[in-house]
Design an enzyme around this catalytic site. Structure first.
Site, PDB file in Angstrom:
ATOM      1  N   HIS C  81       1.073 -18.399  12.261  1.00 18.08           N
ATOM      2  CA  HIS C  81       2.309 -17.791  11.759  1.00 18.08           C
ATOM      3  C   HIS C  81       1.971 -16.567  10.897  1.00 18.08           C
ATOM      4  O   HIS C  81       2.532 -15.487  11.082  1.00 18.08           O
ATOM      5  CB  HIS C  81       3.107 -18.813  10.938  1.00 18.08           C
ATOM      6  CG  HIS C  81       4.159 -18.223  10.040  1.00 18.08           C
ATOM      7  ND1 HIS C  81       5.370 -17.746  10.512  1.00 18.08           N
ATOM      8  CD2 HIS C  81       4.187 -17.998   8.705  1.00 18.08           C
ATOM      9  CE1 HIS C  81       6.085 -17.271   9.500  1.00 18.08           C
ATOM     10  NE2 HIS C  81       5.388 -17.408   8.374  1.00 18.08           N
ATOM     11  N   ASP C 110       5.717  15.572  20.387  1.00 17.13           N
ATOM     12  CA  ASP C 110       5.225  14.226  20.681  1.00 17.13           C
ATOM     13  C   ASP C 110       4.180  13.897  19.628  1.00 17.13           C
ATOM     14  O   ASP C 110       3.920  14.690  18.737  1.00 17.13           O
ATOM     15  CB  ASP C 110       4.587  14.159  22.092  1.00 17.13           C
ATOM     16  CG  ASP C 110       4.564  12.731  22.625  1.00 17.13           C
ATOM     17  OD1 ASP C 110       4.209  11.826  21.855  1.00 17.13           O
ATOM     18  OD2 ASP C 110       4.901  12.515  23.805  1.00 17.13           O
ATOM     19  N   TRP C 146      -4.491 -17.648   7.342  1.00 16.37           N
ATOM     20  CA  TRP C 146      -4.685 -16.290   7.860  1.00 16.37           C
ATOM     21  C   TRP C 146      -5.772 -15.573   7.069  1.00 16.37           C
ATOM     22  O   TRP C 146      -6.319 -14.584   7.517  1.00 16.37           O
ATOM     23  CB  TRP C 146      -3.370 -15.506   7.851  1.00 16.37           C
ATOM     24  CG  TRP C 146      -3.021 -14.855   6.551  1.00 16.37           C
ATOM     25  CD1 TRP C 146      -2.416 -15.438   5.489  1.00 16.37           C
ATOM     26  CD2 TRP C 146      -3.269 -13.493   6.166  1.00 16.37           C
ATOM     27  NE1 TRP C 146      -2.279 -14.530   4.475  1.00 16.37           N
ATOM     28  CE2 TRP C 146      -2.784 -13.325   4.853  1.00 16.37           C
ATOM     29  CE3 TRP C 146      -3.849 -12.388   6.802  1.00 16.37           C
ATOM     30  CZ2 TRP C 146      -2.870 -12.114   4.172  1.00 16.37           C
ATOM     31  CZ3 TRP C 146      -3.928 -11.193   6.106  1.00 16.37           C
ATOM     32  CH2 TRP C 146      -3.441 -11.060   4.806  1.00 16.37           C
ATOM     33  N   SER C 174      -6.435  -1.324  17.486  1.00 16.42           N
ATOM     34  CA  SER C 174      -5.109  -0.792  17.773  1.00 16.42           C
ATOM     35  C   SER C 174      -4.524  -0.113  16.532  1.00 16.42           C
ATOM     36  O   SER C 174      -4.014   1.016  16.609  1.00 16.42           O
ATOM     37  CB  SER C 174      -4.203  -1.927  18.247  1.00 16.42           C
ATOM     38  OG  SER C 174      -2.857  -1.562  18.120  1.00 16.42           O
ATOM     39  N   SER C 175      -4.607  -0.779  15.387  1.00 18.68           N
ATOM     40  CA  SER C 175      -4.046  -0.198  14.165  1.00 18.68           C
ATOM     41  C   SER C 175      -4.753   1.094  13.802  1.00 18.68           C
ATOM     42  O   SER C 175      -4.127   2.057  13.369  1.00 18.68           O
ATOM     43  CB  SER C 175      -4.208  -1.148  12.986  1.00 18.68           C
ATOM     44  OG  SER C 175      -3.525  -2.309  13.227  1.00 18.68           O
ATOM     45  N   HIS C 258      -5.851  -6.475  -0.063  1.00 21.33           N
ATOM     46  CA  HIS C 258      -4.842  -5.943  -0.953  1.00 21.33           C
ATOM     47  C   HIS C 258      -4.234  -4.634  -0.458  1.00 21.33           C
ATOM     48  O   HIS C 258      -3.024  -4.516  -0.377  1.00 21.33           O
ATOM     49  CB  HIS C 258      -5.251  -5.892  -2.417  1.00 21.33           C
ATOM     50  CG  HIS C 258      -3.998  -5.850  -3.235  1.00 21.33           C
ATOM     51  ND1 HIS C 258      -3.251  -6.979  -3.487  1.00 21.33           N
ATOM     52  CD2 HIS C 258      -3.276  -4.821  -3.694  1.00 21.33           C
ATOM     53  CE1 HIS C 258      -2.146  -6.626  -4.099  1.00 21.33           C
ATOM     54  NE2 HIS C 258      -2.137  -5.328  -4.249  1.00 21.33           N
ATOM     55  N   GLU C 260      -3.976  -3.867   2.479  1.00 20.33           N
ATOM     56  CA  GLU C 260      -3.171  -4.320   3.619  1.00 20.33           C
ATOM     57  C   GLU C 260      -1.747  -4.678   3.171  1.00 20.33           C
ATOM     58  O   GLU C 260      -0.770  -4.412   3.868  1.00 20.33           O
ATOM     59  CB  GLU C 260      -3.849  -5.537   4.264  1.00 20.33           C
ATOM     60  CG  GLU C 260      -2.996  -6.315   5.260  1.00 20.33           C
ATOM     61  CD  GLU C 260      -2.729  -5.565   6.545  1.00 20.33           C
ATOM     62  OE1 GLU C 260      -3.484  -4.627   6.845  1.00 20.33           O
ATOM     63  OE2 GLU C 260      -1.750  -5.909   7.234  1.00 20.33           O
ATOM     64  N   TYR C 262      -0.086  -3.301   0.861  1.00 23.56           N
ATOM     65  CA  TYR C 262       0.681  -2.065   0.695  1.00 23.56           C
ATOM     66  C   TYR C 262       0.930  -1.370   2.021  1.00 23.56           C
ATOM     67  O   TYR C 262       1.923  -0.671   2.174  1.00 23.56           O
ATOM     68  CB  TYR C 262      -0.016  -1.151  -0.315  1.00 23.56           C
ATOM     69  CG  TYR C 262       0.023  -1.786  -1.673  1.00 23.56           C
ATOM     70  CD1 TYR C 262       1.243  -2.221  -2.195  1.00 23.56           C
ATOM     71  CD2 TYR C 262      -1.117  -2.025  -2.400  1.00 23.56           C
ATOM     72  CE1 TYR C 262       1.305  -2.874  -3.404  1.00 23.56           C
ATOM     73  CE2 TYR C 262      -1.059  -2.672  -3.625  1.00 23.56           C
ATOM     74  CZ  TYR C 262       0.152  -3.093  -4.121  1.00 23.56           C
ATOM     75  OH  TYR C 262       0.220  -3.746  -5.310  1.00 23.56           O
ATOM     76  N   SER C 273      14.099   5.205   1.124  1.00 22.65           N
ATOM     77  CA  SER C 273      14.312   6.518   0.522  1.00 22.65           C
ATOM     78  C   SER C 273      15.055   7.469   1.455  1.00 22.65           C
ATOM     79  O   SER C 273      15.538   8.509   1.020  1.00 22.65           O
ATOM     80  CB  SER C 273      12.976   7.147   0.130  1.00 22.65           C
ATOM     81  OG  SER C 273      12.301   6.312  -0.769  1.00 22.65           O
ATOM     82  N   HIS C 307      -7.494  -9.928  -7.998  1.00 30.57           N
ATOM     83  CA  HIS C 307      -6.425 -10.735  -8.589  1.00 30.57           C
ATOM     84  C   HIS C 307      -5.982 -11.855  -7.645  1.00 30.57           C
ATOM     85  O   HIS C 307      -5.213 -12.714  -8.035  1.00 30.57           O
ATOM     86  CB  HIS C 307      -5.232  -9.876  -9.036  1.00 30.57           C
ATOM     87  CG  HIS C 307      -4.441  -9.247  -7.954  1.00 30.57           C
ATOM     88  ND1 HIS C 307      -3.865  -8.013  -8.065  1.00 30.57           N
ATOM     89  CD2 HIS C 307      -4.109  -9.665  -6.719  1.00 30.57           C
ATOM     90  CE1 HIS C 307      -3.223  -7.714  -6.957  1.00 30.57           C
ATOM     91  NE2 HIS C 307      -3.350  -8.699  -6.129  1.00 30.57           N
ATOM     92  N   HIS C 308      -6.478 -11.832  -6.414  1.00 27.36           N
ATOM     93  CA  HIS C 308      -6.198 -12.938  -5.495  1.00 27.36           C
ATOM     94  C   HIS C 308      -7.161 -14.088  -5.723  1.00 27.36           C
ATOM     95  O   HIS C 308      -7.056 -15.118  -5.073  1.00 27.36           O
ATOM     96  CB  HIS C 308      -6.337 -12.475  -4.043  1.00 27.36           C
ATOM     97  CG  HIS C 308      -5.334 -11.437  -3.652  1.00 27.36           C
ATOM     98  ND1 HIS C 308      -4.135 -11.749  -3.085  1.00 27.36           N
ATOM     99  CD2 HIS C 308      -5.348 -10.091  -3.764  1.00 27.36           C
ATOM    100  CE1 HIS C 308      -3.448 -10.647  -2.852  1.00 27.36           C
ATOM    101  NE2 HIS C 308      -4.165  -9.623  -3.264  1.00 27.36           N
ATOM    102  N   THR C 333       5.631   1.401  -9.130  1.00 29.32           N
ATOM    103  CA  THR C 333       6.636   0.658  -8.362  1.00 29.32           C
ATOM    104  C   THR C 333       7.975   0.698  -9.088  1.00 29.32           C
ATOM    105  O   THR C 333       9.029   0.868  -8.464  1.00 29.32           O
ATOM    106  CB  THR C 333       6.190  -0.802  -8.146  1.00 29.32           C
ATOM    107  OG1 THR C 333       4.813  -0.795  -7.777  1.00 29.32           O
ATOM    108  CG2 THR C 333       6.987  -1.462  -7.065  1.00 29.32           C
ATOM    109  N   LYS C 336       9.782   3.912  -8.546  1.00 35.60           N
ATOM    110  CA  LYS C 336      10.489   3.974  -7.272  1.00 35.60           C
ATOM    111  C   LYS C 336      11.857   3.300  -7.374  1.00 35.60           C
ATOM    112  O   LYS C 336      12.868   3.864  -6.936  1.00 35.60           O
ATOM    113  CB  LYS C 336       9.675   3.285  -6.180  1.00 35.60           C
ATOM    114  CG  LYS C 336       8.538   4.136  -5.729  1.00 35.60           C
ATOM    115  CD  LYS C 336       7.769   3.476  -4.637  1.00 35.60           C
ATOM    116  CE  LYS C 336       6.891   4.482  -3.948  1.00 35.60           C
ATOM    117  NZ  LYS C 336       7.632   5.499  -3.208  1.00 35.60           N
ATOM    118  N   ARG C 455       0.441 -24.874  -1.788  1.00 33.46           N
ATOM    119  CA  ARG C 455       0.820 -24.338  -0.482  1.00 33.46           C
ATOM    120  C   ARG C 455      -0.068 -24.948   0.594  1.00 33.46           C
ATOM    121  O   ARG C 455      -1.054 -25.611   0.303  1.00 33.46           O
ATOM    122  CB  ARG C 455       0.701 -22.816  -0.481  1.00 33.46           C
ATOM    123  CG  ARG C 455      -0.692 -22.313  -0.742  1.00 33.46           C
ATOM    124  CD  ARG C 455      -0.720 -20.825  -1.007  1.00 33.46           C
ATOM    125  NE  ARG C 455      -0.581 -20.061   0.222  1.00 33.46           N
ATOM    126  CZ  ARG C 455      -1.115 -18.856   0.408  1.00 33.46           C
ATOM    127  NH1 ARG C 455      -1.792 -18.266  -0.560  1.00 33.46           N
ATOM    128  NH2 ARG C 455      -0.968 -18.203   1.541  1.00 33.46           N
TER     129      ARG C 455
END
Lengths: 378, 192, 530
Positions: C81, C110, C146, C174-175, C258, C260, C262, C273, C307-308, C333, C336, C455
């Site tokens: 998931h 293009d 994951w 791909s990314s 991390h 990722e 963002y 925006s 921090h993770h 943040t 924004k 979790r």
């Protein structure tokens, strides 16, 4: 369609939740230790600050949504920058953050000082149980989930402490600084007791430390917090805090018991159990300790845990079989049970595995056979 | 589609090429993080890693006013059945004073094996102040069938260790690396 | 949804008698609009697949005890998931939007590298086919979360790990190709006069996202490669026995992980925006500070990874450093959010569906930001870490954040894509159902986490039962609500009220200067921006 509706529905949803969950606290526990109290205060401080900021920001937003809507016939303004305002709302949050960082730093420094501990306990995680060893005392034991399988499978009513109960809880003295040294035998686990605000990873091959000082006798429950494989949800932590004198008595009793048990085992070495006895005890032991992976029918989980029914090791390699049950196998999930089970249980479970599910080797393994392999290694 | 090719300008390739270089460099950086991490650990004591080579012996002044408690912990990794113990479980030392302790390992099996002890110190910050001059963990330890080995470990606590650290725990986990290390054990066997 | 682009093709087919028809057209297409459509369809399909797995998870957690699935399968569901939602739904959806909109927003004909564009899409279905196929292997698919922490993913995993690693490599390639394409397009193909500080914010945020992608996706490739070699080729990167360290895995993973996070939210900032000014009929407040804030968030994302992993055991000053840096992210943040509110202030707002999603984004994302700030505080993080509080936090920023912004974007630009207005009633139903259910789904998770529910567990203690039931009901409702979106899209692709070139009164930007639906080729002659 307007946003009042969102608000209403959302509020309705939120209000119904607390009323239905009577048993569950909706906030972080204050815990019982000085540190957990500090952590709780910090949590509430930050929460209130967030609430105030949220109130201002969302307030401005909703005011704008209500007042500055085209349907009221307003003409849009055209401003699109203001250096002054922008500097202001960069600087103010920065100040608020500094205000948050100061108490957080203080608490953190207090948490990280594990010096002057009077008792050291080695906590070892493995798939899926905890092992406790009292440093400088001759006492160590495994602590395994005590909830019966039938409750988990919904065949029996669930007890009050469903999934939060163990066969042998960790016991610590109150008003004493206790230091925990965490490590692991296999994957990463995390030892967590919310009431102490202690959560620390147990990393294989490395040690980590944490400490607590519990002022109040009681039973404190927690769980493994780091995903550690299939039965991650089934390895709770239970800690009992006792007054020092009571703890000392408990410790002496346990040490004596452990020694008596070992002496008794030696005395019973010559005893021969009948096939019936071995198979009965073996099945009980197997169902409790082995069936989670190898499955009650001995078929294992293909690709994950090997089958024992028809396995070459089980049907032929008698020594290898006893060794692997005693010491486990490196690089696999198979843990050693030499320290966890008695010689009798070990003998019984090996006998059971060698004779159940069509593995009809007809061999009986006695405690002395296991002891012989243990001696080979002792 | 044809129109796409018309607008495609040659400088796309150049920029894309540079970006590919960045990608390759970052892939390399991912692997460079491995040695960088070790350096980082050494400096900060992250994960309680200690020196894995003998430190140079230098004249240091002993701090006889201060005592540090050092605890020794021995563990067997999964599948390792060899008794492995420290002769002492706790010792009080003065910073700057050379201390020798002994660990005992025994191979009760009838096979030659190779053991490797992995050290870890807690609190991690203390790791860099625990200086080892000699340690069985620097090398792999070949064990002949039935061999009992007394392994010395020599260390001192650096006197500049922060005052907050009063207890250091040194843990060794003993791993069986016989299979990992067939080559070197074969060499050992030949040497014998 | 194929009729979407059939429409655009018909519209312009006189130019393209030679273009292949049918399946081959889609396989061989190098047109940014076709590829954008493919990406979007793929992302929505994956969203439904990943969502179905979430339904399995919520169904199992509906009651205490094990009812439907085995713990091992449960872990596979949480793992796949997560992987599908991150790499299969959110990221391809953003790439799809970038493909469709960036050339039209900067006046380019293009994407700069159209053939690579085709490749970067068409390898994706293979990656996910491999990942999904691994679920049917003996012993099941990946079950280590994951985040695939070693040694659970190395020594203690089954052989599906090889497929997992291979799939992640393809997703990464791909990314990276998509990101390179975006950068080259934005740098080289801006129309004359489209200076940097005139770029729409969606383009800016995507440019910064693309740089993050090429910086960290290779690190992910590196770390999965190490997992592979540790498992199969005898290396010991993460195995203490050979001198490695399992904690190092987490450092390298989160060095990717991390940024990722963002990558999955910066394009949302760009979308919101664009939408808020359009429906407030007022220019975006603080355009320049938005750009700087985005860049500083991206910069900070490289120095907060640990921090993770506060509970892994870090020296005190390490914990302090990562705590302070993480708290700092709240500043840009916050800027924004303040800017968006200031944009609404004294505007003349209307509340069409894109605006509704954008407003919900601002509120719910900010709630996710608050819980993020709470998580940044190290001493309290020891309590929150690996509980449902974290699950609530990242679903607030990813579902009611990223996914809501993608919906806002889809509704905003749908008339441009199909040439028809969507069914407003259905769309509003989709919005309100989603909004209510998403909060019933994720808000109570905060309480579960605070009360101590870890979790990634398939079964839980009895005190968590009531709240889990509410959460599951919210989950099923949210899942069903997404089918309404499918209905809206299918209906809008088939026809409806014709959309004007600029269907939204206050919308700004080059994309609204071309007719709706956008012709197969746009801006073959670059427009001139004054």
């Amino acid at each position: 369609m307007d946003l009042k509706k969102i608000g209403l529905c959302w509020l309705a949803a939120l209000v119904t939740i607390p009323s239905q969950a009577k048993d569950m606290p909706l906030n972080l526990s204050q815990g019982v230790t000085d540190i957990s109290g500090q952590v709780y205060d910090l949590h509430m401080t930050i929460f209130y600050i967030c609430c105030i900021i949220g109130f201002i920001v969302f307030g401005a937003m909703f005011y704008s949504i209500v007042r500055h809507r085209k349907s009221r016939g307003v003409k849009p303004a055209n401003f699109h920058e203001s250096t002054k305002v922008e500097i202001l709302w960069t600087a103010i949050p920065f100040m608020i953050l500094i205000g948050m960082a100061i108490p957080a730093t203080k608490t953190l420094i207090a948490m990280e000082n594990s010096d002057d501990a009077e008792l050291t306990i080695q906590v070892t995680g493995s798939q899926w149980k905890w092992h406790y060893k009292y440093f400088e005392h001759d006492l160590e034991f495994y602590s395994v989930l005590a909830t019966p399988k039938k409750q988990i499978e919904n065949k029996l009513a669930k007890g009050e402490n469903y999934l939060l109960e163990v066969d042998r809880p960790l016991v610590i003295p109150t008003n004493t600084k206790v230091r925990f040294l965490m490590t692991s035998d296999d994957v990463i686990h995390s030892w967590w007791v919310p009431e102490f605000a202690v959560k620390k990873d147990a990393n294989p091959g490395f040690i980590n430390e944490a400490w607590t000082n519990v002022p109040k006798p009681g039973i404190y429950r927690g769980q493994c917090a780091e995903l550690c494989g299939k039965d991650h949800g089934f390895m709770p932590v239970v800690v009992i805090a006792k007054e020092q004198a009571e703890f000392d008595a408990w410790l002496a009793e346990q040490v004596a018991k452990q020694q008596a048990r070992e002496a008794e085992e030696q005395r019973l070495l010559a005893m021969q159990l009948s096939e019936q006895e071995l198979m009965d005890l073996g099945k009980r032991t197997y169902d409790q300790f082995c069936s989670a992976c190898h499955q009650p029918n001995g078929q294992g989980l293909p690709g994950m845990f090997p089958a024992l029914a028809g396995s070459e090791m089980v049907t032929q390699d008698r020594q290898g079989h006893i060794d692997i049950v005693l010491h486990g196998k490196a690089g696999t999930a198979m843990a050693g049970y030499g320290k966890q089970l008695s010689l009798k249980e070990l003998a019984a479970v090996v006998t059971y595995e060698r004779n159940a599910w069509g593995n009809n080797t007809g061999e009986l393994i006695q405690a002395a056979d296991v002891q012989a392999r243990k001696n080979a290694a002792d | 589609m044809s129109s796409n090719q018309q607008v495609a300008q040659p400088n796309h390739g150049k920029l894309a090429g540079r970006l590919v270089l960045v990608v390759v460099a970052m892939f390399g950086f991912g692997f460079a993080l491995v040695p960088l991490y070790d350096v980082f650990c050494e400096i900060t004591g992250l994960n309680g890693k200690t020196n894995d080579e003998a430190v140079q012996v230098v004249a240091i002044e002993a701090d006889l006013q201060r005592q540090v408690r050092v605890q020794f912990m021995t563990r067997n990794a999964k599948g390792v059945s060899w008794p492995f113990e420290s002769q002492l479980s706790t010792i009080q030392v003065n910073p700057g004073v050379m201390t020798q302790v002994e660990f005992i390992v025994e191979n009760p099996t009838n096979k030659a094996v190779v053991a490797q002890a992995i050290p870890s110190v807690s609190p991690g910050l203390g790791a860099q102040y625990l200086r080892k001059l000699e340690c069985f963990c620097f090398n792999q330890q070949p064990l002949q069938p039935g061999e009992r080995k007394v392994m010395p470990m020599q260390f001192y606590i650096a006197p500049d260790m922060p005052k907050e650290i009063g207890t250091l725990t040194l843990a060794y986990t003993l791993y069986d690396i016989t299979e990992h290390d067939n080559n070197s054990s074969a060499e050992v066997a030949m040497a014998k | 949804m194929s009729s979407v682009t059939d429409q655009t093709l018909d519209h312009d087919s006189h130019d393209h008698h030679h273009a292949p028809k049918g399946l081959m057209r889609w396989l061989l297409t190098t047109n940014h609009k076709d590829i954008g459509t493919l990406y979007l369809i793929f992302a929505f399909t994956m969203f439904l697949v990943g969502g179905a797995m979430a339904m399995v998870i919520r169904a199992e957690l509906f009651q205490p005890g094990l009812q439907l699935v085995e713990p091992n399968f449960f872990n596979q569901m949480t793992t796949v998931h997560g992987l599908i939602m991150v790499f299969g739904a959110v990221m391809p959806a953003f790439t799809g939007l970038a493909n469709w909109m960036i050339p039209m927003m900067i006046g380019a004909p293009d994407m700069a590298l159209p053939r690579m564009n085709n490749w970067s899409f068409w390898i994706l279905p293979f990656a996910f086919a491999i990942l999904l196929a691994s679920l049917f292997m003996e012993g099941g698919g990946p079950a280590f979360g994951w985040t695939f922490y070693a040694p659970l993913s190395t020594t203690y995993s089954n052989d599906s790990t090889a497929l997992f690693v291979f799939a992640v490599h393809i997703m990464g390639i791909s990314s990276i190709m998509g990101a390179i394409n975006v950068i080259v397009t934005i740098v080289n193909l801006r129309a004359p006069g489209m200076t940097w500080m005139k770029l729409p914010l969606f383009v800016w945020t995507w440019l910064i996202t693309a740089f993050l992608l090429i910086a960290v996706m290779p690190v992910l490739a590196g770390v999965v490669t190490m997992v592979l070699t540790d498992k199969y080729f005898g290396t010991s990167f993460f195995d203490a026995a050979g001198g490695g360290d399992p904690v190092m895995f987490q450092h390298i993973f989160w060095f990717f992980g991390h940024p990722e996070v963002y990558i999955m939210i910066l394009p949302s900032f760009g979308i919101v925006s664009a939408i808020i000014p359009a429906f407030a009929r007022k220019p975006l407040f603080g355009y320049a500070s938005m750009v700087y804030a985005t860049a500083s968030i991206a910069g900070l994302s490289f120095i907060v990874w640990a921090h993770h992993m506060f509970t892994t055991g870090m020296p005190l000053f390490g914990e302090l450093f990562f705590m302070y840096c993480t708290m700092l992210i709240a500043v840009p943040t916050g800027v924004k959010v303040f800017n968006w509110v200031a944009t609404m202030w004294r505007g003349a707002m209307t509340f069409e569906v894109p605006m509704l999603f954008a407003l919900a984004f601002v509120i719910l994302f900010t709630i996710g930001g608050f819980s993020g700030l709470m998580l940044a505080i190290t001493p309290v993080d020891f309590q929150y870490h690996d509980t449902y509080f974290v699950v609530a936090h990242f679903h607030y920023v990813l579902v009611s954040g990223a996914i809501f912004s993608i919906y806002a974007a889809a509704y905003y630009w749908l008339p441009k894509w199909t040439g028809y207005m969507f069914d407003e009633f259905l769309a509003k139903a989709h919005f309100w159902c989603s909004l209510i259910s998403v909060n019933i789904l994720f808000f109570p998770m905060h309480f579960l986490g605070l009360a101590g529910m870890p979790r990634r567990i398939p079964d839980y203690a009895l005190q968590f039962a009531d709240v889990n039931q509410i959460v599951s009901i919210g989950g099923f409702a949210f899942g069903l609500s997404q089918l309404i979106f499918l209905a809206v899209i299918v209906k809008a692709a088939r026809g409806g009220e014709k959309a004007e070139a600029k269907p939204w009164e206050g919308a700004e930007g080059l994309e609204w200067t071309v007719p709706s639906p956008a012709p197969y080729h746009t801006f073959e002659t670059p427009p001139v921006i004054k």
